[in-house]
Design an enzyme around this catalytic site. Structure first.
Site, short mmCIF file in Angstrom:
data_model
loop_
_atom_site.label_atom_id
_atom_site.label_comp_id
_atom_site.label_asym_id
_atom_site.label_seq_id
_atom_site.Cartn_x
_atom_site.Cartn_y
_atom_site.Cartn_z
N ASP A 168 -3.78 5.19 -1.69
CA ASP A 168 -5.23 5.11 -1.74
C ASP A 168 -5.79 5.01 -0.31
OD1 ASP A 168 -5.72 5.28 -4.44
OD2 ASP A 168 -5.58 3.14 -4.78
N ARG A 222 -5.64 13.88 -3.10
CA ARG A 222 -6.75 13.51 -3.99
C ARG A 222 -8.03 13.47 -3.15
NH1 ARG A 222 -6.35 7.64 -5.68
NH2 ARG A 222 -4.66 8.35 -7.02
#
Length: 309
Positions: free
Chosen positions: A135, A185
């Site tokens: 992340d 992502r």
């Protein structure tokens, strides 16, 4: 202004105490967080997999202040991945890891500690045949996170990265990462950032997202389109077709508790859709950022707070 206030509240100890101790807010929290325990995470994963949805699991804990806390987070991921393998879910689920949760911001050797801990998590993922995505957090950690990503990919080339379209640097980062084997992502971004590094206007962020998405779809990597915006989802499908991508050459990603009907609809068309599922006791910061992203959700939250008085 509401978004800024909610992001500020995500760092407020007083607000955190109020939210965590008010029973009436719990149903709102449960909409976005799968639970606090490993069985909760496994149950949510099993339910989503039964609907032909993919999953990425985030063990919440981004405010790590000591080495012991970082080690506990790593062990939680190791046990999660082991359990996914035992339950036959590792082909449907991966792990999402915030490096701050495994030591990145610790004084001194924080970056080295985070790399070592991330290597342990990646090894546990490899052992059960799944993957890990790192992340991205606030802009001050971007260079460190991408450096750790490069180190991890030496042994685990499948490690995914997250890039945030509201940062002005992200187009360049997309070009660097749009190569064969790279998993990226692309999200809009959920942290409060200064105008010197991030677009502030929603329309500017959307335009940046599309520019970045064009780079990723035209590249050799595997784009992961993290958005709930119907227009962006439609554009992503068009770009995938234009670049001759098949359904398994990219995926859509959405958050747990948001647009579940759309998640199922996309899956029914043959598209790959992955749901970001957070769990764990340290859910407060994540929860407040989700409210900041979707003001409509804030109405339900504020009603719950008002009802507690």
């Amino acid at each position: 202004m509401l978004r800024a206030a909610l992001l500020a509240a995500s760092r407020s100890a007083g607000m955190r105490h109020m939210v965590e101790t008010t029973p009436l807010t719990r149903p709102v929290v449960n909409r976005f967080v799968a639970g606090e325990t490993l069985p909760d995470a496994v149950q949510a994963t099993r339910a989503l997999a039964a609907e032909n949805l993919l999953v990425t699991l985030d063990h919440l804990g981004e405010d790590t202040t000591d080495r012991c806390q970082a080690d506990q987070t790593v062990e939680a991921y190791v046990q999660l991945l082991k359990r996914l393998g035992e339950e036959g879910l590792s082909s449907r689920a991966e792990a999402s890891v915030k490096l701050s949760a495994v030591g990145q911001t610790l004084p001194g050797d924080g970056e080295k500690i985070a790399l070592e801990n991330a290597q342990r998590i990646c090894a546990a993922a490899a052992a059960v045949g799944t993957t890990v995505t790192l992340d991205m957090e606030d802009h001050t950690t971007t260079d460190s996170t991408l450096g750790i990503l490069r180190s991890l990919r030496a042994d685990h080339p499948w490690v995914g990265a997250v890039l945030q379209a509201y940062l002005k640097r992200t187009e360049a980062d997309c070009r660097d990462l749009a190569h064969e084997g790279s998993r990226v992502r692309l999200c809009k971004g959920a942290y409060r950032e200064p105008a010197s590094v991030a677009f502030q206007d929603k329309a500017e962020v959307d335009r940046s997202y599309i520019r970045c998405l064009k780079i990723l779809m035209a590249g050799g990597g595997y784009p992961m389109v993290a958005s709930h915006d119907p227009r962006i989802i439609e554009i992503a499908g068009d770009l995938a077709a234009r670049n001759d991508r098949k359904a398994d050459d990219f995926e859509y990603q959405m958050l747990y508790g948001i647009r579940h009907g759309e998640q199922r609809r996309l899956a029914s068309t043959g598209a790959q859709i992955r749901v970001y599922v957070p769990y764990g006791g340290e859910w407060y910061g994540y929860f407040m950022r989700r409210l900041a992203e979707r003001p409509a959700n804030t109405v339900f939250f504020l009603r719950a707070l008002a009802g507690s008085r």
